[in-house]
Design an enzyme around this catalytic site. Structure first.
Site, PDB file in Angstrom:
ATOM      1  N   CYS A  93      30.823  32.979  60.438  1.00  0.00           N
ATOM      2  CA  CYS A  93      30.557  31.505  60.100  1.00  0.00           C
ATOM      3  C   CYS A  93      30.643  30.450  61.331  1.00  0.00           C
ATOM      4  O   CYS A  93      30.639  29.463  61.103  1.00  0.00           O
ATOM      5  CB  CYS A  93      31.267  30.958  58.887  1.00  0.00           C
ATOM      6  SG  CYS A  93      30.981  31.925  57.422  1.00  0.00           S
ATOM      7  N   LYS A  98      37.231  27.958  48.904  1.00  0.00           N
ATOM      8  CA  LYS A  98      36.437  28.941  48.941  1.00  0.00           C
ATOM      9  C   LYS A  98      37.236  30.285  49.177  1.00  0.00           C
ATOM     10  O   LYS A  98      37.677  30.289  50.431  1.00  0.00           O
ATOM     11  CB  LYS A  98      35.204  28.760  50.146  1.00  0.00           C
ATOM     12  CG  LYS A  98      34.048  29.975  50.176  1.00  0.00           C
ATOM     13  CD  LYS A  98      33.033  29.564  50.967  1.00  0.00           C
ATOM     14  CE  LYS A  98      32.154  30.899  50.990  1.00  0.00           C
ATOM     15  NZ  LYS A  98      31.244  30.326  51.854  1.00  0.00           N
ATOM     16  N   LYS A 104      35.116  28.037  44.553  1.00  0.00           N
ATOM     17  CA  LYS A 104      34.013  29.112  44.731  1.00  0.00           C
ATOM     18  C   LYS A 104      34.555  30.309  44.833  1.00  0.00           C
ATOM     19  O   LYS A 104      35.821  30.348  45.841  1.00  0.00           O
ATOM     20  CB  LYS A 104      32.935  28.772  45.748  1.00  0.00           C
ATOM     21  CG  LYS A 104      32.195  29.874  46.115  1.00  0.00           C
ATOM     22  CD  LYS A 104      31.089  29.575  47.469  1.00  0.00           C
ATOM     23  CE  LYS A 104      30.518  30.677  47.413  1.00  0.00           C
ATOM     24  NZ  LYS A 104      29.391  30.674  48.990  1.00  0.00           N
TER      25      LYS A 104
HETATM   26  C1  PBG Z   1      27.591  31.284  53.331  1.00  0.00           C
HETATM   27  C2  PBG Z   1      27.777  31.237  51.937  1.00  0.00           C
HETATM   28  C3  PBG Z   1      28.026  32.437  50.993  1.00  0.00           C
HETATM   29  C4  PBG Z   1      28.015  32.183  49.836  1.00  0.00           C
HETATM   30  C5  PBG Z   1      27.350  30.873  49.870  1.00  0.00           C
HETATM   31  N1  PBG Z   1      27.426  30.524  51.101  1.00  0.00           N
HETATM   32  C6  PBG Z   1      28.571  33.924  51.503  1.00  0.00           C
HETATM   33  C7  PBG Z   1      29.803  34.097  52.151  1.00  0.00           C
HETATM   34  O1  PBG Z   1      30.540  33.086  52.407  1.00  0.00           O
HETATM   35  O2  PBG Z   1      30.009  35.256  52.749  1.00  0.00           O
HETATM   36  C8  PBG Z   1      28.022  32.977  48.631  1.00  0.00           C
HETATM   37  C9  PBG Z   1      27.340  32.579  47.383  1.00  0.00           C
HETATM   38  C10 PBG Z   1      27.040  33.735  46.263  1.00  0.00           C
HETATM   39  O3  PBG Z   1      27.609  34.610  46.524  1.00  0.00           O
HETATM   40  O4  PBG Z   1      26.270  33.457  45.564  1.00  0.00           O
HETATM   41  N2  PBG Z   1      28.803  30.889  53.898  1.00  0.00           N
END
Ligand code: PBG
Length: 331
Positions: free
Chosen positions: A130, A195, A253
């Site tokens: 990221c 997250k 999340k």
């Molecule tokens: C990007 C991002 C991710 C998701 C949303 N934005 C993936 C991650 O962090 O690897 C996951 C969304 C989903 O699983 O529906 N950073």
């Protein structure tokens, strides 16, 4: 004698409706959309039932469905041309990038629809992390500068809300400063404040082509920036930092495996709270339904209502369209 008989209020559908504490409304939802480079593309995403990769010229059908369903907002994810991926993820802020073009197209198709954008570099870096790397870590402060540029480029294209999802320290203040500096004071920040480093993102990474490409050590996963699933108290710290930095909305999340965290944030903060019903949580129900183990529609509604019951004001869900189209306002 039995004095209290809670079953009295469960006797009929109308009685149950009268005492129902939580409901799902179209206004509760934010619908995720994946946009790809190219022309004439509407390709089903194998890992995400009912979802598609759309090229910008093909967005009108899904945008129509979203508007008809009464969903007030979409959240855009971009899949850039793989040839543009590099160490820094610098294709993330191109004026003619796929997300920037999609924002402009959607604003033409549906000027009042709220357009939100994912602000993260994982789909733009050649290593799938990221942000740019420094030794075996993602370079936090270098990432912030790129995220601010990315957010500004989305704002310039017409985004209403930018949603940083990279879990970099200081990302909200860096983006706020970047936006304000370019006179985008009215563009809001929905921070993916809490997250977790979750296995439930599996199907999304397939859909977005954003898995970490390195298989070794601390770069094989995102645990050096996303949160440890075992931590609850730390969620309050992360959220408080984002509130301090000027976040307009907070997010937890994933959602279903973290209902306690949603409840904690609801109790402790007074910003709109968003929960992301993530790809794995959505696809588990779909897969179980296909195996004949449960009723997919009912289990999906039960999942979504549990997220509201825990305290989420808004839900990002791949199921939003199908659930609303099936229910037509009945739950
Ligand atoms: C990007 C991002 C991710 C998701 C949303 N934005 C993936 C991650 O962090 O690897 C996951 C969304 C989903 O699983 O529906 N950073």
């Amino acid at each position: 004698m039995i004095t209290h008989r809670p079953r009295r209020l469960r006797k009929s559908a109308n009685l149950r409706a009268l005492v129902r504490e939580h409901h799902l409304h179209p206004e509760d939802f934010i619908y995720p959309i994946f946009v790809v480079e190219g022309v004439g593309i509407k390709k089903p995403i194998g890992s995400l039932d009912g979802q598609f990769h759309f090229s910008v010229d093909q967005l009108s059908e899904v945008i129509d469905r979203v508007v008809k369903a009464g969903i007030p907002a979409v959240l855009l994810f971009g899949l850039p041309d793989p040839a543009l991926k590099n160490e820094l993820g610098s294709a993330a802020f191109l004026k003619e990038g796929v997300v920037q073009r999609a924002i402009r197209a959607i604003k033409k198709l549906a000027p009042t629809l709220v357009v939100m954008t994912d602000v993260c570099l994982c789909a733009y870096t050649n290593h799938g992390h990221c942000g740019p790397l420094l030794d075996t870590r993602v370079d936090n402060d270098k990432t912030l500068k790129i995220l601010a540029k990315m957010a500004v480029s989305h704002a310039q294209a017409g985004a209403d809300v930018v949603a940083p999802s990279g879990m970099m320290d200081g990302m909200v203040s860096a983006i706020r400063a970047g936006l304000d500096d370019q006179a985008f004071m009215d563009v809001a920040i929905l921070s993916y404040s809490v997250k977790y480093a979750s296995s439930f993102y599996g199907p999304f990474r397939d859909a977005a082509g954003s898995s970490p490409q390195v298989c070794e050590g601390e770069l094989a996963h995102r645990k050096t920036y996303q949160m440890d699933p075992a931590n609850r108290r730390e969620a309050l710290k992360e959220a408080a930092l984002d509130v301090d930095q000027g976040a307009d909305m907070l997010m937890v999340k994933p959602a279903l495996a973290y209902l306690d965290v949603i409840s904690d944030l609801k109790t402790n903060f007074n910003l709109p709270l968003v929960a992301y019903h993530v790809s794995g949580e959505f696809m588990m129900v779909k897969a179980a339904g296909k195996l004949g183990l449960l009723n997919t529609d009912q289990a999906m509604v039960e999942s979504l209502i549990s997220i509201k019951r825990a305290g989420a004001d808004l839900i990002i869900s791949y199921a939003a369209l199908e659930v609303l189209e099936t229910l037509k306002g009945r739950v």
